[in-house]
Design a protein around this motif. Structure first.
Motif, short mmCIF file in Angstrom:
data_model
loop_
_atom_site.label_atom_id
_atom_site.label_comp_id
_atom_site.label_asym_id
_atom_site.label_seq_id
_atom_site.Cartn_x
_atom_site.Cartn_y
_atom_site.Cartn_z
N LEU A 115 -56.10 81.87 -1.28
CA LEU A 115 -56.57 80.51 -1.56
C LEU A 115 -55.93 79.97 -2.83
N GLU A 116 -55.77 80.83 -3.81
CA GLU A 116 -55.13 80.41 -5.06
C GLU A 116 -53.68 79.99 -4.80
N MET A 117 -52.98 80.74 -3.96
CA MET A 117 -51.59 80.39 -3.62
C MET A 117 -51.54 79.02 -2.94
N VAL A 118 -52.48 78.77 -2.04
CA VAL A 118 -52.54 77.47 -1.35
C VAL A 118 -52.80 76.36 -2.36
N ALA A 119 -53.75 76.58 -3.26
CA ALA A 119 -54.09 75.56 -4.26
C ALA A 119 -52.90 75.27 -5.17
N LEU A 120 -52.20 76.31 -5.59
CA LEU A 120 -51.04 76.12 -6.46
C LEU A 120 -49.93 75.38 -5.72
N ARG A 121 -49.79 75.65 -4.44
CA ARG A 121 -48.79 74.94 -3.64
C ARG A 121 -49.13 73.45 -3.56
N LEU A 122 -50.41 73.14 -3.35
CA LEU A 122 -50.85 71.74 -3.32
C LEU A 122 -50.64 71.07 -4.67
N GLN A 123 -50.92 71.81 -5.73
CA GLN A 123 -50.73 71.27 -7.08
C GLN A 123 -49.25 70.95 -7.31
N ALA A 124 -48.37 71.81 -6.84
CA ALA A 124 -46.93 71.57 -6.98
C ALA A 124 -46.50 70.32 -6.23
N LYS A 125 -47.25 69.97 -5.18
CA LYS A 125 -46.94 68.76 -4.41
C LYS A 125 -47.62 67.53 -4.99
N GLY A 126 -48.33 67.70 -6.10
CA GLY A 126 -48.91 66.55 -6.77
C GLY A 126 -50.41 66.37 -6.59
N ALA A 127 -51.06 67.26 -5.86
CA ALA A 127 -52.51 67.12 -5.65
C ALA A 127 -53.27 67.57 -6.90
N ASN A 128 -54.37 66.92 -7.17
CA ASN A 128 -55.23 67.33 -8.28
C ASN A 128 -56.18 68.40 -7.77
N VAL A 129 -55.93 69.64 -8.13
CA VAL A 129 -56.74 70.76 -7.66
C VAL A 129 -57.41 71.49 -8.83
N THR A 130 -57.60 70.79 -9.93
CA THR A 130 -58.17 71.39 -11.13
C THR A 130 -59.54 72.01 -10.85
N GLU A 131 -60.40 71.26 -10.16
CA GLU A 131 -61.74 71.77 -9.86
C GLU A 131 -61.68 72.98 -8.94
N ILE A 132 -60.76 72.95 -8.00
CA ILE A 132 -60.60 74.07 -7.07
C ILE A 132 -60.14 75.31 -7.82
N LEU A 133 -59.18 75.13 -8.71
CA LEU A 133 -58.69 76.27 -9.50
C LEU A 133 -59.80 76.83 -10.40
N ASP A 134 -60.66 75.95 -10.91
CA ASP A 134 -61.81 76.42 -11.71
C ASP A 134 -62.74 77.27 -10.84
N LYS A 135 -62.99 76.82 -9.62
CA LYS A 135 -63.85 77.60 -8.71
C LYS A 135 -63.20 78.93 -8.34
N ILE A 136 -61.88 78.93 -8.21
CA ILE A 136 -61.18 80.18 -7.92
C ILE A 136 -61.40 81.17 -9.07
N GLU A 137 -61.31 80.69 -10.30
CA GLU A 137 -61.56 81.56 -11.45
C GLU A 137 -63.01 82.05 -11.46
N GLN A 138 -63.94 81.17 -11.08
CA GLN A 138 -65.35 81.58 -11.00
C GLN A 138 -65.53 82.66 -9.93
N ALA A 139 -64.84 82.50 -8.80
CA ALA A 139 -64.93 83.50 -7.73
C ALA A 139 -64.36 84.83 -8.18
N LYS A 140 -63.25 84.80 -8.91
CA LYS A 140 -62.66 86.03 -9.45
C LYS A 140 -63.65 86.73 -10.38
N GLU A 141 -64.27 85.92 -11.23
CA GLU A 141 -65.24 86.47 -12.19
C GLU A 141 -66.45 87.06 -11.45
N ALA A 142 -66.92 86.36 -10.42
CA ALA A 142 -68.05 86.87 -9.63
C ALA A 142 -67.68 88.20 -8.98
#
Length: 182
Positions: A115-142
């Motif tokens: 999911l992180e790879m998908v989010a980073l790919r979207l970010q590279a295409k210009g999408a704002n995925v800041t909140e998604i990346l924050d949730k990914i970090e929360q999931a990693k921490e969990a």
């Protein structure tokens, strides 16, 4: 059975070749990460490491061809690299599903990484995925804290938000294309 193939000649631009190389690089990196995890877990899958090396070699050749201005060759090598890496990813994923069916945390860590790879790919295409990346970090921490239920909930939210972002990008791209045609 008759094998009917048709040669299609298409002009591969520098931009197309570059995107293919970037995508191949993402897949090769993910495949390498999964193979490293496999090795750490003392799991062996015959033929996977040579496949990964082959994917890496194709990727390096694609980059070299790109630098030399052979965009068609670079594109073809990048696509080959990506396809080989995806075979590695699939084989490792199948083996892990089989071997670690009970290790839910491990499967969730792999899922979060994808999911992180998908989010980073979207970010590279210009999408704002800041909140998604924050949730990914929360999931990693969990997952680090062995809070499987929270991780599952976050993963479900991430997947839903990523689907929405992808739909938004598709709609936006279609609208841009339609605007250009008018």
């Amino acid at each position: 059975m008759k094998n009917v193939t048709e040669e299609v000649i298409e002009n591969i631009t520098q931009n197309i070749a570059e995107r293919a190389i970037n995508l191949a690089e993402e897949r090769v990196n993910l495949a390498e990460e999964l193979v490293n995890n496999m090795t750490q877990q003392n799991v062996t899958i015959p033929g996977v490491i040579p496949l990964l090396e082959n994917a890496k070699r194709h990727l390096e050749e694609a980059k070299k061809a790109y630098e030399e201005g052979y965009y068609g060759r670079a594109y073809g090598l990048a696509v080959a690299s990506k396809n080989i890496a995806e075979v590695v990813i699939r084989r490792v994923s199948e083996k892990f599903d089989e071997k670690f069916a009970k290790d839910i945390a491990f499967k969730l860590r792999v899922r979060v990484r994808v999911l992180e790879m998908v989010a980073l790919r979207l970010q590279a295409k210009g999408a704002n995925v800041t909140e998604i990346l924050d949730k990914i970090e929360q999931a990693k921490e969990a997952l680090k804290n062995k809070d499987i239920d929270t991780a599952r909930q976050l993963i479900a939210e991430i997947e839903k938000e990523l689907r929405m972002k992808i739909r938004e990008m598709i709609v936006h791209k279609k609208a841009e294309k339609k605007g250009e045609e008018e």
